[in-house]
Design a protein around this motif. Sequence first.
Motif, PDB file in Angstrom:
ATOM      1  N   SER A  58       0.819  -1.219   0.000  1.00 27.07           N
ATOM      2  CA  SER A  58       0.000   0.000   0.000  1.00 27.07           C
ATOM      3  C   SER A  58       0.851   1.267   0.000  1.00 27.07           C
ATOM      4  O   SER A  58       1.860   1.361   0.708  1.00 27.07           O
ATOM      5  N   ASP A  59       0.396   2.254  -0.791  1.00 26.23           N
ATOM      6  CA  ASP A  59       1.089   3.545  -0.840  1.00 26.23           C
ATOM      7  C   ASP A  59       0.300   4.621  -0.091  1.00 26.23           C
ATOM      8  O   ASP A  59       0.582   5.807  -0.231  1.00 26.23           O
ATOM      9  N   ASP A  60      -0.680   4.201   0.690  1.00 28.70           N
ATOM     10  CA  ASP A  60      -1.498   5.132   1.470  1.00 28.70           C
ATOM     11  C   ASP A  60      -0.717   5.569   2.702  1.00 28.70           C
ATOM     12  O   ASP A  60      -0.541   4.785   3.644  1.00 28.70           O
ATOM     13  N   ASP A  61      -0.238   6.814   2.708  1.00 30.37           N
ATOM     14  CA  ASP A  61       0.591   7.275   3.820  1.00 30.37           C
ATOM     15  C   ASP A  61      -0.214   7.967   4.915  1.00 30.37           C
ATOM     16  O   ASP A  61       0.358   8.560   5.828  1.00 30.37           O
ATOM     17  N   ASN A  64      -2.099   3.839   6.647  1.00 32.23           N
ATOM     18  CA  ASN A  64      -1.481   2.531   6.461  1.00 32.23           C
ATOM     19  C   ASN A  64      -0.020   2.605   6.886  1.00 32.23           C
ATOM     20  O   ASN A  64       0.707   3.514   6.483  1.00 32.23           O
ATOM     21  N   GLY A  67       2.510   2.362   3.985  1.00 31.76           N
ATOM     22  CA  GLY A  67       2.469   3.607   3.222  1.00 31.76           C
ATOM     23  C   GLY A  67       3.191   4.721   3.950  1.00 31.76           C
ATOM     24  O   GLY A  67       3.861   5.562   3.333  1.00 31.76           O
ATOM     25  N   HIS A  70       6.785   4.290   3.345  1.00 29.31           N
ATOM     26  CA  HIS A  70       7.120   4.883   2.039  1.00 29.31           C
ATOM     27  C   HIS A  70       7.390   6.381   2.198  1.00 29.31           C
ATOM     28  O   HIS A  70       8.373   6.914   1.672  1.00 29.31           O
TER      29      HIS A  70
END
Length: 446
Positions: A58-61, A64, A67, A70
Motif C-alpha cells: 500500500s502507498d497510502d501514507d 497505512n 504507506g 514509504h
Amino acid sequence: MTETLHIIGGGMAGSEAAWQAAQMGVDVVIHEMRPATGTFAHRTGNLAEMVCSNSFRSDDDERNAVGLLHWEMRAANGLIMAMAEAHRLPAGGALAVDRDPFSEAVTARLRAHPRVTVAPGEVTELPREGQWIVATGPLTSGALADSIRAETGAEALAFFDAIAPIVHADTVDMSVAWMQSRYDKGETEDERTAYMNCPMTKPQYEAFIDALLAAEKTEFREGETAGYFDGCLPIEVMAERGRETLRFGPMKPIGLTNAHDPQVKPYAVVQLRRDNKLGTLYNIVGFQTKMKYGTQTAVFRMIPGLENAVFARLGGIHRNTFINSPTLLDDRMRLRSRPGLRFAGQITGVEGYVESAAMGLLAGRMAAAQILGRDLPPPPPDTATGALVTHITGGAEAKTFQPMNVNFGLFPPVEARGGRRGRKDRYLAYTERAKTSFSQWLAAQG
C-alpha cells in the motif's frame, strides 16, 4: 581521509544503505556475490533485484503503516522509493513496479555515484576490522551464514519463504477473465485495469481446493524444520487451514463484478497483477507455493481462464534465515560483540521489500555518521522506521522473535482526544504524529 564503509549484499537493504552513506560523503564498497555465485531465486546480477512479488504494498501514507514507511523513506531521499516511483505500474492503491527496469535503474544510479564501488565476489567470513554492514537478505550464502552463526554463538532462526508464479498475459482467456481493480480503485483506465480476474463457481472452487490438498509438494530435508511467515504462506498451506480460508484471503470475491456476467456473483476470484510495464506478464496474487513444478502447471490450469496459460516463472520455496536481533544488536544496529559490524534488511527479522530497504537506510546513515565522527540516534519509536528498529533491537520478545512487517501494533498508542477514536481516525493520528517526529529527526541531522 575518512574510513570506507563496506556493505555485504546488494539487495534492497544494501543498495539503500550504500546510497544513504555515499550521499553523506562516505566512500562505500558494495560486495555482491551475484552473478558469479547465484541463488535459486535470482536471475541477474543487478542490485535490488525483486525475487518475489513486484509490489511494495500500500502507498497510502495517511492510514497505512507501510504507506507511512514509504513517506518516511521519500522524506529521507531514499533511492529505492525514487526508483520505484520512476518505474511504477498501475496497481490500484499499491505501489507495484516494473521489476527489471527498476533494478537496472537502482544499479545504474549506484554504479554512477562517485563514492560507490561495486566489488564482485562472495564474502565468506565476517570481517574482523573496519566498518561493515551485513545486508545479505534471506538467501545468505552457506559459508557466511556459518560465520555469522559462529560469531553469535547461537543457531540462526529460520522460516520458509515462497514465491508466486508469473503468467504470460496473452495466454489468459479473456472471454472468461476480465480486467478490474478491486472496488474499481484508480483514476485512469490503466489503473482500473491493473488486475485480471478469474471467477470460480462453488464446484470449481471445491475441486481446486481438493487438487491443492492432494498436490505433490516440495519436501524438506531430514532434520530441516522451520515455520512460515504468515504474510507469505504457500497457497496449499492456507488451504490446509480450512476449505474456506482462501475464499476469505487471496481468492475473496468482494469488490469485483464479473464483466461477462454481472448478475452472477463469483464464489471465489483469482486475481493476477501486472508484473511489467508492457503488460505482458502477470503474477498470481497470493499464490506462493511449494508444489512441485509439474504439479503446479496442472493445478493452476484448473483456474477458469488459465486453462492454456503459459508460465514465465513457476512458484518456488526457499529457506530464509535471520538472526535473533533483540539479543544480538544494539539500538544503532551494531552487533554487540563486534561494534564494527551492523546488520540490515531481512536478516535482522524485518519482512518485506520496504521494511528491508528502510533498515538499510537507517544502517547506512548510522554507519556513515559514526565514520564522520558523529552519533546518530534511531528515529523516535512513534515513527514507522523507529517502530521497526525498536522492535528488532529490543522491543520484541527474544524467545518468540519472528519476522515482522511494519504495522501500527509496533507503535506507542495514540492518546485519545475528545473521546474514543474509530480505527480510521486512530490510524490517521498515528501517521500525523509519525510525520512530525520523523521530520524533526531528519532536521536534527543538519
